[in-house]
Design a protein around this motif. Structure first.
Motif, PDB file in Angstrom:
ATOM      1  N   GLU A  35       0.776  -1.224   0.000  1.00  0.00           N
ATOM      2  CA  GLU A  35       0.000   0.000   0.000  1.00  0.00           C
ATOM      3  C   GLU A  35       0.812   1.281   0.000  1.00  0.00           C
ATOM      4  N   GLY A  36       2.134   1.222   0.075  1.00  0.00           N
ATOM      5  CA  GLY A  36       2.844   2.484   0.155  1.00  0.00           C
ATOM      6  C   GLY A  36       4.269   2.416  -0.320  1.00  0.00           C
ATOM      7  N   HIS A  37       5.055   3.440   0.007  1.00  0.00           N
ATOM      8  CA  HIS A  37       6.417   3.556  -0.465  1.00  0.00           C
ATOM      9  C   HIS A  37       7.377   2.594   0.200  1.00  0.00           C
ATOM     10  N   GLU A  67      16.892   9.995  -6.339  1.00  0.00           N
ATOM     11  CA  GLU A  67      15.691   9.226  -6.037  1.00  0.00           C
ATOM     12  C   GLU A  67      14.488   9.965  -6.596  1.00  0.00           C
ATOM     13  N   VAL A  68      13.821   9.345  -7.548  1.00  0.00           N
ATOM     14  CA  VAL A  68      12.650   9.921  -8.199  1.00  0.00           C
ATOM     15  C   VAL A  68      11.425   9.607  -7.350  1.00  0.00           C
ATOM     16  N   GLY A  69      10.739  10.662  -6.886  1.00  0.00           N
ATOM     17  CA  GLY A  69       9.613  10.442  -6.001  1.00  0.00           C
ATOM     18  C   GLY A  69      10.080   9.980  -4.636  1.00  0.00           C
ATOM     19  N   CYS A  70      10.924  10.756  -4.013  1.00  0.00           N
ATOM     20  CA  CYS A  70      11.589  10.320  -2.780  1.00  0.00           C
ATOM     21  C   CYS A  70      10.668  10.298  -1.577  1.00  0.00           C
ATOM     22  N   GLY A  71       9.485  10.935  -1.668  1.00  0.00           N
ATOM     23  CA  GLY A  71       8.591  10.935  -0.524  1.00  0.00           C
ATOM     24  C   GLY A  71       9.240  11.554   0.691  1.00  0.00           C
ATOM     25  N   THR A  72       9.219  10.837   1.815  1.00  0.00           N
ATOM     26  CA  THR A  72       9.809  11.341   3.051  1.00  0.00           C
ATOM     27  C   THR A  72      11.282  10.968   3.199  1.00  0.00           C
ATOM     28  N   VAL A 128       7.046   3.799  -6.106  1.00  0.00           N
ATOM     29  CA  VAL A 128       6.336   5.017  -6.499  1.00  0.00           C
ATOM     30  C   VAL A 128       5.704   4.949  -7.885  1.00  0.00           C
ATOM     31  N   HIS A 129       5.968   3.918  -8.674  1.00  0.00           N
ATOM     32  CA  HIS A 129       5.508   3.989 -10.065  1.00  0.00           C
ATOM     33  C   HIS A 129       3.991   4.020 -10.168  1.00  0.00           C
ATOM     34  N   GLY A 156       9.081  -1.647  -7.188  1.00  0.00           N
ATOM     35  CA  GLY A 156       7.672  -1.275  -7.132  1.00  0.00           C
ATOM     36  C   GLY A 156       6.789  -2.439  -6.770  1.00  0.00           C
ATOM     37  N   VAL A 157       5.529  -2.134  -6.461  1.00  0.00           N
ATOM     38  CA  VAL A 157       4.589  -3.209  -6.189  1.00  0.00           C
ATOM     39  C   VAL A 157       4.480  -4.099  -7.429  1.00  0.00           C
ATOM     40  N   HIS A 158       4.309  -5.378  -7.200  1.00  0.00           N
ATOM     41  CA  HIS A 158       4.296  -6.344  -8.300  1.00  0.00           C
ATOM     42  C   HIS A 158       3.022  -6.187  -9.121  1.00  0.00           C
TER      43      HIS A 158
END
Length: 241
Positions: A35-37, A67-72, A128-129, A156-158
């Motif tokens: 569900e998340g990063h 880092e693309v879309g590094c979030g926190t 993040v994709h 990324g999530v599968h």
């Protein structure tokens, strides 16, 4: 550039509740793995093996790793331990408030990276994709800013086992419903304790996701899957020729 990034509205929750506010990148919600990063808490604190697969596919190096879309910024420590100098970009000012204490950052669009051609030896995108409807464009931007021989790691999530079509409420028997081949954005999720029910996710079947790398001019080199009993994470190591 999006006017109001979705993660601005949940940044505090994400850091203080979802990640527990400890900056380790380990969720406190059991069963929220896809569900998340970041990675779910478990044996060794990395049940999904995100740190392990990042270390394996990125490997030791030197120079700036974007880092693309590094979030926190929870993955910066791992990147730094490998010898790289982490630098992150993200659209969400809310998420970047927390990231600034972990790595140098800039608010920027992954589809228009403020970096000159061929400037970087490495880049990563961590879980993040599905947050990026324009991920194909983001991959082209990654290829543009990488120097020849530069490495890119996607974690990324599968696509085959996670999404609005996957019911993971029984860890021993993931149920796949119709919808995998559609390729769509949705807030549908088997749990209301994670990120997807709050901000939604974009899904691409595996062939479409793979084609994005090839269309960007990246050479696919290595792959890894993590998560049990059914893979939750798909990781890709690619390189700019």
């Amino acid at each position: 550039m999006a006017a109001t990034p979705a993660y601005d509205e949940i940044a505090d929750w994400y850091e203080k509740v979802f990640l527990g506010g400890d900056g380790t990148g380990k969720e406190r919600h059991a069963g929220a793995e896809e569900e998340g990063h970041a990675g779910a808490r478990g044996a060794g604190g990395d049940a999904l093996g995100l740190g392990r697969v990042l270390r394996d596919l990125l490997g030791p190096g030197a120079g700036v790793c974007l880092e693309v879309g590094c979030g926190t910024g929870v993955h910066a420590r791992t990147v730094r331990e490998l010898g790289w100098t982490p630098f992150g970009i993200d659209l969400s000012s809310g998420m970047l408030r927390y990231a600034r204490g972990r790595l140098p950052v800039a608010r920027a669009d992954a589809e228009r990276l403020p970096i000159r051609d061929g400037a970087l030896p490495a880049a990563i995108a961590m879980m993040v994709h599905t947050d990026m409807p324009g991920y194909a464009t983001a991959l082209r931007e990654v290829a543009r800013v990488l120097r020849p021989g530069g490495v890119f790691v996607h974690v990324g999530v599968h696509p085959c086992f996670c999404g609005g079509f996957a019911d993971r409420s029984d860890p021993a028997a993931v149920v796949i419903h119709p919808g995998y081949v559609d390729g769509h954005w949705t807030k549908a999720s088997w749990t209301d304790q994670g990120v997807r029910s709050r901000v939604g996710a974009t899904h691409w079947p595996l062939p479409d996701l793979t084609r994005m790398f090839l269309d960007a001019g990246l050479t696919l080199e290595r792959f890894a899957e993590t998560g049990e009993p059914t893979p939750i994470v798909l990781a890709v190591q690619a390189r700019k020729p």
